[in-house]
Write an enzyme that holds these catalytic residues in place. Structure first.
Site, PDB file in Angstrom:
ATOM      1  N   SER A 193      -8.690   8.996  16.187  1.00 29.37           N
ATOM      2  CA  SER A 193      -9.629   8.487  17.048  1.00 29.37           C
ATOM      3  C   SER A 193     -10.728   7.788  16.184  1.00 29.37           C
ATOM      4  O   SER A 193     -10.649   6.966  15.567  1.00 29.37           O
ATOM      5  CB  SER A 193     -10.355   9.441  18.210  1.00 29.37           C
ATOM      6  OG  SER A 193     -10.773   8.892  19.154  1.00 29.37           O
ATOM      7  N   GLU A 325      -2.342   7.350  26.052  1.00 32.65           N
ATOM      8  CA  GLU A 325      -3.720   7.666  25.437  1.00 32.65           C
ATOM      9  C   GLU A 325      -4.920   8.149  26.567  1.00 32.65           C
ATOM     10  O   GLU A 325      -5.647   9.090  26.439  1.00 32.65           O
ATOM     11  CB  GLU A 325      -4.223   6.886  24.310  1.00 32.65           C
ATOM     12  CG  GLU A 325      -3.492   6.506  23.353  1.00 32.65           C
ATOM     13  CD  GLU A 325      -3.793   7.184  21.884  1.00 32.65           C
ATOM     14  OE1 GLU A 325      -4.725   8.030  22.120  1.00 32.65           O
ATOM     15  OE2 GLU A 325      -3.311   6.832  20.863  1.00 32.65           O
ATOM     16  N   HIS A 422      -4.323  11.001  24.478  1.00 34.18           N
ATOM     17  CA  HIS A 422      -5.244  11.155  23.362  1.00 34.18           C
ATOM     18  C   HIS A 422      -5.029  12.652  22.430  1.00 34.18           C
ATOM     19  O   HIS A 422      -5.528  13.428  23.349  1.00 34.18           O
ATOM     20  CB  HIS A 422      -6.588  10.661  23.659  1.00 34.18           C
ATOM     21  CG  HIS A 422      -7.298  10.063  22.588  1.00 34.18           C
ATOM     22  ND1 HIS A 422      -6.901   9.036  21.730  1.00 34.18           N
ATOM     23  CD2 HIS A 422      -8.592  10.511  22.161  1.00 34.18           C
ATOM     24  CE1 HIS A 422      -7.907   8.872  20.767  1.00 34.18           C
ATOM     25  NE2 HIS A 422      -8.963   9.637  20.993  1.00 34.18           N
TER      26      HIS A 422
END
Length: 505
Positions: A193, A325, A422
């Protein structure tokens, strides 16, 4: 450089290792040595919180490196995601955690982890490197400054403090990691990320050149960067919210808690003016208030432009994303089913997609998916998938290898709605499926064979710079789909052409 050691199963007798600043004593369990909270820069105090990192001051005697060190100041993470950022108070938050199988001169590959959290939350304390050390890697997890401390820009010749922290940590690794058994000439920097965004940005930063040989980006490609105008606007908004002149001295004098409260307030203001190409805030997404700034000095140009021009071309790269995600920002908060067609249209318009073509194309590519499911995929494409492809395209003539992956295993959590969201790949990469904190996202019985595959792939890449599938090139775009039945697939990006010409900076 190595003192007494105990390496038997369950042994907690620590080793003493010499660094350039002084000696540290860690702990040892099941043949793996851990050293935590080791400082790589001086504790930021006063206005130094908003200035580039300074060298750590040497100490005498042996420093205890058994407990986790302090974490960077940050606003609280709302539940149920608060497990991402365990808070530990203290001034010495520019620190490293190190796991190694054998301190000394073994010269093992080194993997340096940069955590994610939107550049305003997170810490190295969540990430246990035991499995990497068990499998012949010296693992390092670093802390760096977050929010205003890390990214405040006031057009005063100072920028990207957080990235300079990361470079200082990599310089510490270069100068000290051999004492812990690592090879300073074989460093892989990797992150997830915001951490992956940082890795992609480090590829383009002149000061980071030569500090790492390989790079892994999990859900991020260095694509989120500010122009100086936008960064300066946000810096001045913060100062105005504090009621102080826009100088580092005045912001620092306001105090940590007031600055954190002002950050939250400015984020709320920006959320009322959503703009993905500036600070985000589109449906189902938070505002990304803090980002690296293309200041012309520390970061001369947008990372993808620098990489196209040859920056980091000798670095081997592994980059990928998760299939769904956006579900992490929707499902835990009960928002997936409440997403409307209008909100999906709005997100497409904000992303600058041609809605008349994009909407039917996404519906055709994902039949049966409702507006929330499509929004989760759309967010993956905007933030991670398409930027990753562009970074890979920029490296087509690079001597370093480039490999792509997609993590597609779907979590059973939230009645199966969490999906391939995610962060889900992280416990598999770290081989930490038994960690109860991670089971919140994986469920109680995640597939160990997938963790074996992913962890082994990451370790192999750190050793050799190679993966067990074909390198990326633009005629086939080979991508390894990580799932219970992993398979290399060619060009699994049905809507990538819709994004041609759209600015993803």
């Amino acid at each position: 450089m190595l003192g007494s050691t105990g390496c038997g199963a369950g042994d907690i007798t620590g080793s003493v290792v010499e660094t350039r600043s002084g000696r540290v004593r860690g702990s040892a369990t099941d043949g793996v040595h851990a050293f935590k909270g080791v400082p790589y820069a001086a504790p930021p105090q006063g206005v130094a919180r908003y200035l580039p990192p300074r060298p750590v001051r040497a100490w005498t005697g042996v420093r205890d490196a058994v407990p986790l060190g302090p974490t960077p100041p940050q606003p609280p993470t709302p539940p149920p995601l608060d497990f991402f950022a365990p808070a530990i108070p203290g001034a010495d938050y520019l620190n490293l955690n190190i796991w190694t199988p054998e301190p000394g001169s073994t010269r093992l590959p080194v993997m340096v982890w940069i955590f994610g959290g939107g550049f305003d939350t997170g810490s190295n304390g969540l990430y246990d490197g035991h499995a990497f050390a068990r499998d012949g890697v010296v693992f390092v997890a670093l802390n760096y400054r977050l929010g205003a401390e890390g990214f405040l820009f006031l057009d005063d010749g100072i920028a990207n403090i957080a990235l300079l922290d990361q470079i200082a940590a990599l310089e510490w690794v270069r100068d000290n990691i051999s004492h812990f058994g690592g090879d300073p000439g074989n460093v892989t920097v990797f992150g997830q990320s915001a951490g992956a965004m940082a890795v992609g940005t480090l590829l383009a930063m002149p000061r980071a050149e030569g500090l790492f040989r390989r790079a892994i980006m999990q859900s991020g490609a260095g694509n989120l960067c500010y122009s100086t105008d936008t960064a300066n606007e946000i810096g001045h908004r913060l100062a105005a919210k504090l009621g102080v002149p826009p100088t580092r001295e005045d912001v620092a004098a306001a105090g940590v808690e007031r600055v954190l409260a002002a950050q939250t307030s400015v984020m709320s203001d920006l959320a009322r003016r959503p703009d993905p190409q500036r600070w985000g805030g589109e449906p189902g997404c938070r505002v990304n208030m803090w980002r690296p700034t293309i200041d012309g000095a520390t970061l001369p140009s947008a990372p993808v432009d620098a990489i196209t021009a040859g920056a980091g071309s000798d670095v081997d790269v592994l980059i990928g994303h998760n299939s769904e995600e956006g579900r992490l920002s929707l499902v835990p908060f009960g928002s997936l089913e409440s997403v409307t067609d209008e909100e999906l249209f709005t997100a497409m318009r904000l992303y600058r997609l041609p809605v008349d073509r994009a909407l039917p194309a996404y519906r055709a590519a994902y039949p049966g998916a409702g507006p929330g499911a499509l929004l989760a995929i759309l967010q993956a494409d905007w933030f991670y998938t398409i930027p990753g492809l562009r970074l890979a395209d920029a490296r087509t003539s690079a001597p370093g290898a480039t490999y792509l992956y997609e993590f597609a295993w779907r979590s059973p959590q939230f009645d199966g709605q969490l999906g391939a969201c995610h962060f889900l790949e992280v416990p598999f990469v770290f081989d930490r499926l038994h960690d109860r904190r991670m089971q919140w996202i994986t469920g109680p019985n995640p597939p160990q064979q997938l963790a074996d595959l992913m962890h082994r792939t990451w370790v192999q890449f750190a050793h050799t710079g190679r993966a067990n599938w074909a390198p990326y090139e633009t005629t086939r775009r080979t991508t390894m789909r990580m799932d219970l039945r992993p398979a290399a697939v060619d060009d699994p990006y049905p809507n990538r052409h819709l994004w041609d010409g759209i600015d993803l900076h």
